[in-house]
Motif scaffolding. Structure first.
Motif, PDB file in Angstrom:
ATOM      1  N   VAL A  85       5.664 -13.082  -4.923  1.00 30.87           N
ATOM      2  CA  VAL A  85       5.240 -12.993  -6.326  1.00 30.87           C
ATOM      3  C   VAL A  85       4.063 -13.939  -6.582  1.00 30.87           C
ATOM      4  O   VAL A  85       3.085 -13.570  -7.246  1.00 30.87           O
ATOM      5  N   VAL A  86       4.133 -15.149  -6.040  1.00 37.33           N
ATOM      6  CA  VAL A  86       3.035 -16.110  -6.212  1.00 37.33           C
ATOM      7  C   VAL A  86       1.764 -15.580  -5.557  1.00 37.33           C
ATOM      8  O   VAL A  86       0.661 -15.692  -6.113  1.00 37.33           O
ATOM      9  N   TYR A  87       1.898 -14.988  -4.386  1.00 39.18           N
ATOM     10  CA  TYR A  87       0.738 -14.418  -3.691  1.00 39.18           C
ATOM     11  C   TYR A  87       0.136 -13.266  -4.496  1.00 39.18           C
ATOM     12  O   TYR A  87      -1.082 -13.121  -4.599  1.00 39.18           O
ATOM     13  N   THR A  88       1.003 -12.463  -5.074  1.00 44.18           N
ATOM     14  CA  THR A  88       0.535 -11.356  -5.905  1.00 44.18           C
ATOM     15  C   THR A  88      -0.173 -11.871  -7.153  1.00 44.18           C
ATOM     16  O   THR A  88      -1.231 -11.365  -7.539  1.00 44.18           O
ATOM     17  N   TRP A  89       0.401 -12.870  -7.760  1.00 38.61           N
ATOM     18  CA  TRP A  89      -0.124 -13.430  -9.016  1.00 38.61           C
ATOM     19  C   TRP A  89      -1.469 -14.114  -8.813  1.00 38.61           C
ATOM     20  O   TRP A  89      -2.406 -13.929  -9.586  1.00 38.61           O
TER      21      TRP A  89
ATOM     22  N   ARG B  61       0.815  -1.216   0.000  1.00 37.59           N
ATOM     23  CA  ARG B  61       0.000   0.000   0.000  1.00 37.59           C
ATOM     24  C   ARG B  61       0.845   1.261   0.000  1.00 37.59           C
ATOM     25  O   ARG B  61       0.384   2.326  -0.411  1.00 37.59           O
ATOM     26  N   ARG B  62       2.098   1.158   0.449  1.00 33.59           N
ATOM     27  CA  ARG B  62       2.961   2.330   0.555  1.00 33.59           C
ATOM     28  C   ARG B  62       4.084   2.360  -0.468  1.00 33.59           C
ATOM     29  O   ARG B  62       4.666   3.422  -0.714  1.00 33.59           O
ATOM     30  N   HIS B  63       4.414   1.216  -1.041  1.00 34.39           N
ATOM     31  CA  HIS B  63       5.574   1.136  -1.913  1.00 34.39           C
ATOM     32  C   HIS B  63       5.222   0.484  -3.246  1.00 34.39           C
ATOM     33  O   HIS B  63       4.176  -0.150  -3.389  1.00 34.39           O
ATOM     34  N   ALA B  64       6.125   0.654  -4.204  1.00 36.36           N
ATOM     35  CA  ALA B  64       5.983  -0.040  -5.480  1.00 36.36           C
ATOM     36  C   ALA B  64       6.038  -1.544  -5.232  1.00 36.36           C
ATOM     37  O   ALA B  64       6.586  -2.009  -4.234  1.00 36.36           O
ATOM     38  N   LEU B  65       5.486  -2.305  -6.162  1.00 41.35           N
ATOM     39  CA  LEU B  65       5.392  -3.752  -5.972  1.00 41.35           C
ATOM     40  C   LEU B  65       6.763  -4.378  -5.759  1.00 41.35           C
ATOM     41  O   LEU B  65       6.940  -5.220  -4.866  1.00 41.35           O
ATOM     42  N   TRP B  66       7.756  -3.990  -6.571  1.00 39.75           N
ATOM     43  CA  TRP B  66       9.082  -4.597  -6.444  1.00 39.75           C
ATOM     44  C   TRP B  66       9.674  -4.325  -5.059  1.00 39.75           C
ATOM     45  O   TRP B  66      10.333  -5.197  -4.473  1.00 39.75           O
ATOM     46  N   ALA B  67       9.425  -3.116  -4.531  1.00 33.06           N
ATOM     47  CA  ALA B  67       9.956  -2.772  -3.213  1.00 33.06           C
ATOM     48  C   ALA B  67       9.249  -3.567  -2.115  1.00 33.06           C
ATOM     49  O   ALA B  67       9.887  -4.046  -1.168  1.00 33.06           O
ATOM     50  N   ALA B  68       7.926  -3.725  -2.242  1.00 33.02           N
ATOM     51  CA  ALA B  68       7.174  -4.490  -1.249  1.00 33.02           C
ATOM     52  C   ALA B  68       7.621  -5.946  -1.252  1.00 33.02           C
ATOM     53  O   ALA B  68       7.770  -6.562  -0.185  1.00 33.02           O
TER      54      ALA B  68
END
Length: 234
Positions: free
Chosen positions: A216-220, A175-182
């Motif tokens: 990444v799997v959780y995001t996907w 919620r606060r950072h770009a996806l790669w940073a999170a």
């Protein structure tokens, strides 16, 4: 990676708060202190009994700590109407099982590569065996130890760690950072959480790699079930 986004929870009016992490951390710390105190008392009362049952005591201690983590998670998420659905945790479907089996091969290839590189850089080229090998191959002690070890490593650890690091910490960071940073920050926290005097420094990059893949799997998929299954197979 920016095109990926976790599936929205069923109740979009509900949000995690950074304050929700506090009960988990407090219960975990208290659990560690209590377990340590019990083990110290046990050693002082009967050192020979402790030495004869050290594997059982160690695994039981870890399980007790995970139970404390679970209690903290229950307290932290109690205000949500459907905590498990919010996190994306459900009973595995055939699709979940199939996806896990597909991901297992690249998962282990990645672990092998990172382990080799980390061992070369941090351990003089000597490969450090993971805790799974130590538990199930190097020190076999009967079916009782095997069942207890599986309960700790394949059930308690994946459920508690995925709920906290992916279901809570990663989502808060996203919620606060770009996806790669999170992804990277949550993975680094996951790796550091496994640091201890009994864990080789060369294994920490491996845990961080695992944290990256699981995030990444959780995001996907938007499903914590998939990360729990993959984590449990490890």
């Amino acid at each position: 990676m920016e095109g990926l986004a976790p599936t929205a929870p069923p109740h979009t009016d509900e949000q995690l708060r950074w304050l929700d992490l506090v009960p988990v951390l407090v219960f975990t710390i208290l659990g560690v202190i209590l377990v340590f105190a019990v083990v110290v008392v046990l050693v002082r009362l009967d050192r020979s009994f402790y030495r004869a049952n050290i594997e059982t005591i160690a695994l039981s201690s870890v399980l007790a700590i995970y139970l404390a983590v679970g209690a903290g998670l229950a307290v932290a998420l109690r205000r949500l109407r459907s905590p498990l659905a919010f996190l994306g945790l459900r009973w595995p479907t055939p699709r979940d099982l199939g996806l896990t089996l597909v991901l297992v091969v690249p998962w282990y290839i990645g672990i092998a590569v990172v382990t080799a590189l980390s061992s070369a850089a941090l351990n003089g080229g000597r490969v450090v065996p993971g805790n799974t090998r130590q538990l199930f191959i190097q020190r076999p002690h009967g079916i009782g130890i095997l069942v207890l070890a599986l309960l700790v490593t394949a059930v308690a650890a994946p459920l508690c760690e995925e709920a906290f690091f992916r279901g809570m910490l990663f989502r808060l960071l996203r919620r606060r950072h770009a996806l790669w940073a999170a992804v990277l920050l949550s993975a680094m926290a996951f790796g550091l959480a496994h640091a201890s005097p009994t864990v080789s420094l060369a294994l920490l990059p491996v845990f961080t790699y695992m944290g990256i893949v699981l995030a990444v799997v959780y995001t996907w998929t938007g499903s914590l079930t998939n990360t729990v299954l993959l984590h449990g197979l490890n």
